[in-house]
Every structure is written in structure tokens, then in C-alpha cells.
Design a protein around this motif. Structure first.
Motif, PDB file in Angstrom:
ATOM      1  N   GLN A  29      43.133  43.606  38.933  1.00 24.35           N
ATOM      2  CA  GLN A  29      43.605  44.347  37.760  1.00 24.35           C
ATOM      3  C   GLN A  29      42.822  45.656  37.678  1.00 24.35           C
ATOM      4  O   GLN A  29      41.733  45.774  38.243  1.00 24.35           O
ATOM      5  CB  GLN A  29      43.389  43.532  36.478  1.00 24.35           C
ATOM      6  N   LEU A  75      40.666  32.935  34.863  1.00 25.29           N
ATOM      7  CA  LEU A  75      41.537  33.951  34.284  1.00 25.29           C
ATOM      8  C   LEU A  75      41.999  33.476  32.913  1.00 25.29           C
ATOM      9  O   LEU A  75      42.385  32.324  32.749  1.00 25.29           O
ATOM     10  CB  LEU A  75      42.759  34.165  35.188  1.00 25.29           C
ATOM     11  N   HIS A  76      41.958  34.363  31.938  1.00 24.61           N
ATOM     12  CA  HIS A  76      42.581  34.053  30.658  1.00 24.61           C
ATOM     13  C   HIS A  76      43.644  35.115  30.394  1.00 24.61           C
ATOM     14  O   HIS A  76      43.368  36.309  30.426  1.00 24.61           O
ATOM     15  CB  HIS A  76      41.551  34.057  29.533  1.00 24.61           C
ATOM     16  N   GLY A  77      44.845  34.674  30.152  1.00 27.90           N
ATOM     17  CA  GLY A  77      45.924  35.610  29.848  1.00 27.90           C
ATOM     18  C   GLY A  77      46.867  35.777  31.014  1.00 27.90           C
ATOM     19  O   GLY A  77      47.049  34.878  31.838  1.00 27.90           O
ATOM     20  N   HIS A  78      47.385  36.966  31.092  1.00 30.87           N
ATOM     21  CA  HIS A  78      48.494  37.306  31.955  1.00 30.87           C
ATOM     22  C   HIS A  78      48.003  37.784  33.318  1.00 30.87           C
ATOM     23  O   HIS A  78      47.212  38.723  33.387  1.00 30.87           O
ATOM     24  CB  HIS A  78      49.248  38.429  31.229  1.00 30.87           C
ATOM     25  N   GLU A  79      48.464  37.173  34.390  1.00 31.85           N
ATOM     26  CA  GLU A  79      48.051  37.602  35.721  1.00 31.85           C
ATOM     27  C   GLU A  79      48.932  38.754  36.208  1.00 31.85           C
ATOM     28  O   GLU A  79      50.135  38.675  36.171  1.00 31.85           O
ATOM     29  CB  GLU A  79      48.148  36.435  36.714  1.00 31.85           C
ATOM     30  N   LYS A  80      48.264  39.804  36.665  1.00 31.53           N
ATOM     31  CA  LYS A  80      49.039  40.919  37.241  1.00 31.53           C
ATOM     32  C   LYS A  80      48.982  40.803  38.749  1.00 31.53           C
ATOM     33  O   LYS A  80      49.732  40.077  39.349  1.00 31.53           O
ATOM     34  CB  LYS A  80      48.472  42.256  36.774  1.00 31.53           C
TER      35      LYS A  80
END
Lengths: 87, 87
Positions: A29, A75-80
């Protein structure tokens, strides 16, 4: 070894830096690349990317973990992780 | 433990996220914080920062190295690390 590279590079050079890092590591990211890499490949990667940046203006941080088992990644949240938005 | 946190957060929330992370860790560059932290403090930090972000849009990566001796950190170029430009 496992390596995390973060960079703060002037926008004039950032495209070149990303392109070079992408040859060796995985983009996660923003200005962060990571991945397992051999020592030889890592030295090659460093040399290449350091020849692009201006050390008076830009910076590269290397976080090196010799044994990947010593690293826990979450990872917390949205993976790009989709570099196509850049290239 | 040593922790590196990188984030990709919508600009609406990024100020709050930085402010919270700064309570626990040191800013290095762009969207990267790092530092030695106890497990308890780290859990507190995670909880606080995860309550700010929108997991559908934002992301936080945690790189956790239990023993800081297993991490080697190197900088090439210009050191920033001065958060005042943000606050």
C-alpha cells in the motif's frame, strides 16, 4: 530474508522507484513494498533503487528480518496490493 | 516487541489516525510509524486506531517482531521524522 522497504521520494522520481522495487518485491500500500528475497537480490535491488533517488531529498527505509519466522504480519481493513493503479 | 504500522486511510480520517499512532509510536515517513512497544500498549493502540478507520475503505498493516534484535533497520538518504509538518 524478509524485507520491508518504505520510501519518501520526490514525485519526479517516484514512478521509477516503484517500477524498480516491483521487480524484486510486492507492493502492499502507499509507499511500502515487502517480500522474501535473497541477500544477493536484495543488494541488487538496493543498488538499483539508490541510484535513482536523490539522497539529499529522498529517503528509503529498509527493515530487514533475516528469518521470516520472526515476523508476524497482520492486516486490518481493506487489502489493496494492486499495483495496476500506478502503471 | 518492535512494531511497524503502515496505513492507507482516507484523508478524512488520516489526521485522527496519525494523532492516535503518535501517542504510541514514532513517525518515520509518509504513512509509516514504528517503535518498541509492550504487548498491552500495542493492543490498546490497535483498538484505538481500528475504531477510527473504515475497514471497507482503509487499511492498516502491522508488522510485529517479538524480539527487536531480530530486526535490522537501515536508512538511505534524508531523514525526516519530524511530525510537526502534520500538526
Amino acid at each position: 530474508m524478509f524485507v520491508i522497504i518504505t520510501y519518501d521520494v520526490n514525485e519526479k522520481r517516484v514512478g521509477k522507484v516503484c517500477k524498480k522495487l516491483k521487480e524484486y518485491l510486492t507492493w502492499t500500500q502507499n509507499s511500502v513494498f515487502e517480500g522474501e528475497i535473497t541477500k544477493t537480490q536484495f543488494l541488487k535491488c538496493r543498488k538499483a533503487v539508490e541510484s535513482i533517488i536523490d539522497p539529499m531529498q529522498d529517503s528509503l527505509y529498509y527493515y530487514i528480518i533475516e528469518n521470516p519466522r520472526h515476523l508476524k504480519k497482520e492486516l486490518h481493513g481493506h487489502e489493496k496490493g494492486d499495483m495496476d493503479i500506478f502503471f
